[in-house]
Write an enzyme that holds these catalytic residues in place. Structure first.
Site, mmCIF file in Angstrom:
data_model
loop_
_atom_site.group_PDB
_atom_site.id
_atom_site.type_symbol
_atom_site.label_atom_id
_atom_site.label_comp_id
_atom_site.label_asym_id
_atom_site.label_seq_id
_atom_site.Cartn_x
_atom_site.Cartn_y
_atom_site.Cartn_z
ATOM 1 N N HIS A 8 0.826 -1.206 0.000
ATOM 2 C CA HIS A 8 0.000 0.000 0.000
ATOM 3 C C HIS A 8 0.862 1.259 0.000
ATOM 4 C CE1 HIS A 8 0.558 -0.552 4.435
ATOM 5 N NE2 HIS A 8 0.607 0.783 4.436
ATOM 6 N N HIS A 81 4.031 7.379 3.280
ATOM 7 C CA HIS A 81 4.973 6.263 3.185
ATOM 8 C C HIS A 81 4.546 5.288 2.098
ATOM 9 C CE1 HIS A 81 1.886 4.538 5.928
ATOM 10 N NE2 HIS A 81 2.207 3.381 5.355
ATOM 11 N N GLU A 130 7.668 1.501 4.957
ATOM 12 C CA GLU A 130 7.134 0.496 5.877
ATOM 13 C C GLU A 130 7.446 -0.879 5.304
ATOM 14 O OE1 GLU A 130 2.864 -0.925 7.852
ATOM 15 O OE2 GLU A 130 2.927 0.838 6.558
#
Length: 138
Positions: A8, A81, A130
């Site tokens: 994502h 992110h 991440e």
């Protein structure tokens, strides 16, 4: 370590409801999950499905939230992110640390219910990254 798929893109927003309207009414998103609070990380999140990944809308749950500071600098919100999957979070953490990258904290449960950690943008070409253990069953 083997880098997996892009899971994502995190987008900080001052209002998840306004962002949902944008993704639904302007961008034509048809699969928008219900928002939920993630108190351990100080955020409310909502996932928007796209054909090849998800957008994670992130709203702060208060001034102590790390997203609050981001929105002070970027009041309209914006990309926060990117998140990549890895098969083993602990091996990935050791690999990044072995490369001299600054890992921000210990692995912890993220919004998908699987372990995550973040790598400092200065070690990732300017992008907060991440790293997420691939959810079971994927």
């Amino acid at each position: 370590m083997k880098l997996g798929r892009l899971n994502h893109i995190g987008v900080a927003t001052p209002s998840i409801e306004a962002s949902i309207a944008l993704y639904r009414d302007v961008l034509g998103a048809t699969k928008i999950h219900d928002p939920f609070d993630l108190p351990a990380q100080g955020v409310k999140v909502c996932f928007v499905d796209t054909p090849n990944t998800q957008i994670e809308l992130i709203e702060p749950l208060g001034e102590a939230s790390p997203i609050h500071g981001f929105l002070v600098k970027n009041p309209a919100g914006g990309q926060h992110h990117v998140c990549y999957e890895v098969p083993d979070i602990h091996q990935a953490k050791a690999w990044f640390e072995g490369k001299g990258a600054k890992v921000l904290g210990e692995p912890r449960v993220g919004a998908h219910g699987t372990l995550i950690f973040f790598v400092h943008p200065k070690d990732m070409g300017g992008v907060l990254t991440e790293i997420m253990e691939t959810p079971k069953g994927h």
